[in-house]
Design a protein around this motif. Structure first.
Motif, mmCIF file in Angstrom:
data_model
loop_
_atom_site.group_PDB
_atom_site.id
_atom_site.type_symbol
_atom_site.label_atom_id
_atom_site.label_comp_id
_atom_site.label_asym_id
_atom_site.label_seq_id
_atom_site.Cartn_x
_atom_site.Cartn_y
_atom_site.Cartn_z
ATOM 1 N N GLU A 1 4.095 -19.646 -9.530
ATOM 2 C CA GLU A 1 5.517 -19.885 -9.290
ATOM 3 C C GLU A 1 6.013 -19.117 -8.051
ATOM 4 O O GLU A 1 6.818 -19.617 -7.277
ATOM 5 N N ARG A 2 5.481 -17.917 -7.861
ATOM 6 C CA ARG A 2 5.866 -17.093 -6.708
ATOM 7 C C ARG A 2 5.587 -17.851 -5.392
ATOM 8 O O ARG A 2 6.387 -17.850 -4.468
ATOM 9 N N ARG B 1 7.767 -21.134 -5.074
ATOM 10 C CA ARG B 1 9.127 -20.827 -4.636
ATOM 11 C C ARG B 1 9.178 -20.747 -3.101
ATOM 12 O O ARG B 1 10.099 -21.261 -2.478
ATOM 13 N N ARG C 1 9.100 -24.251 -1.763
ATOM 14 C CA ARG C 1 10.398 -24.935 -1.909
ATOM 15 C C ARG C 1 11.398 -24.411 -0.883
ATOM 16 O O ARG C 1 12.123 -25.192 -0.271
ATOM 17 N N GLU C 2 11.415 -23.076 -0.697
ATOM 18 C CA GLU C 2 12.365 -22.475 0.250
ATOM 19 C C GLU C 2 12.110 -22.949 1.676
ATOM 20 O O GLU C 2 13.011 -22.952 2.504
#
Ligand SMILES: [Zn+2]
Ligand SMILES: [Zn+2]
Length: 332
Positions: free
Chosen positions: A199-200, A203, A206-207
């Motif tokens: 997930e890290r 993220r 996505r950013e």
């Protein structure tokens, strides 16, 4: 004429530009192809990387690292050479390094693939005199199926597990590979959970504007879920919460018979972020390079094949380092 690059104790070095490419020890100036740990050594005084890879590099090196970036294709002078970075199609922000000196061009591929990947800019073929290629899967047995086929297999496995009330745990490399899988998942099938290490990285993707479905941390009810996790979670206490989950690994190595059984996995899916054998040959062909340096992986078979087909090829005695999982990869 002196060679534009030479292999030194710390890695590939450019004397005229005074920099290393993906050094394996701390140096003054490192030009890095991408953020996997076998290509980025911490502690260098400065790093030069492709701008779309900066956030991933920052995640590995920390806030204090001196990272300069170039847009893909942008040129700068280092010493008496011109350097530019070009898409390698491996993971987000991955780059090939093009070095030019007095009309002579060398390209260092870093890790690359030619297969489509919704999460990164496609590999760009670059004409050069000398091409330094990776060869992680440099054997004719390595041929990848289409990504669509692999995704269909993954979805079918997930549905079958749902019918028997078992969670589906899919192991894969947490930087790049699982984001590629996630980008192509049909989330209507069921909930998708991700381990914190995955997930890290998602993220960061996505950013930087790469579309990925939302994932949640594993909750109490996982029976119909697909769970994305780093390979070293297998057999860890973190896995206990999933009971009798079905386990699978997504990796190019699953192409080798016996890998799945040896690793006690229920399934293996062949999906790699490296070039397979035909893609290595295509990339080398499209470079039009008279000389090919082969670094990483199955070097000897590729060198032999190239020599037998009339090309000058050299096996580069690189220090082989396997990529390391993140330190926090599988804390319970
Ligand atoms: Zn890599
Ligand atoms: Zn690598």
């Amino acid at each position: 004429m002196a060679a534009i690059l030479e292999l030194r104790d710390f890695g590939l070095y450019c004397p005229a530009g005074d920099f290393y490419i993906d050094p394996w020890d701390p140096v003054e100036r490192a030009v890095v192809t991408h953020a996997h740990s076998d290509h980025v050594f911490p502690g260098c005084r400065s790093y030069l990387a492709a701008a779309p890879g900066e956030a991933l590099l920052r995640a590995r090196l920390g806030a204090d690292a001196a990272i300069e970036t170039l847009a893909y294709g942008e040129r700068i002078s280092l010493g008496s050479v011109t350097v530019s970075l070009h898409p390698a199609g491996h993971i987000a922000g991955s780059a090939q390094v093009r070095v030019e000196s007095r009309g002579e061009v060398w390209v260092v591929s870093g890790d690359y693939k030619l297969a489509p990947d919704p999460t990164c800019v496609p590999f760009e073929p670059i004409r050069c005199h000398t091409f330094v290629t990776e060869s992680t899967f440099g054997l004719p047995i390595f041929r990848w199926p289409e990504m669509n086929e692999v995704m269909s297999e993954i979805h079918a496995w997930w549905r079958a597990n749902q019918e028997s009330g078992r969670p589906s745990v899919l192991f894969g490399w947490p930087m790049g590979k699982l984001q590629r899988v996630l980008s192509a998942l049909h989330t209507a099938v069921g909930p998708v959970y991700a381990h914190g290490a995955v997930e890290r990285i998602s993220r960061i993707y996505r950013e930087s504007g790469i579309a990925l479905p939302a994932t949640k941390p594993p909750s109490a009810d996982t029976k119909s879920a697909l769970i994305l996790a780093p390979p070293n979670c297998q057999g860890s206490p973190w896995m206990k919460r999933f009971g009798a989950a079905s386990t699978a690994l997504v990796s190019g190595w699953m192409r080798i018979r016996g890998t799945r059984r040896r690793r006690s996995l229920d399934r293996g899916f062949v999906l790699s972020d490296h070039a397979d054998w035909p893609a290595l040959l295509t990339a080398i062909d499209e470079s039009h390079a008279a000389t090919v340096w082969v670094a990483h992986g199955f070097r000897a078979p590729l060198v032999r094949w190239l020599q037998e087909h009339g090309r000058e090829a050299v096996e580069l005695p690189m220090r082989q380092t396997a990529p390391q999982p993140e330190p926090e990869d599988c804390e319970p």
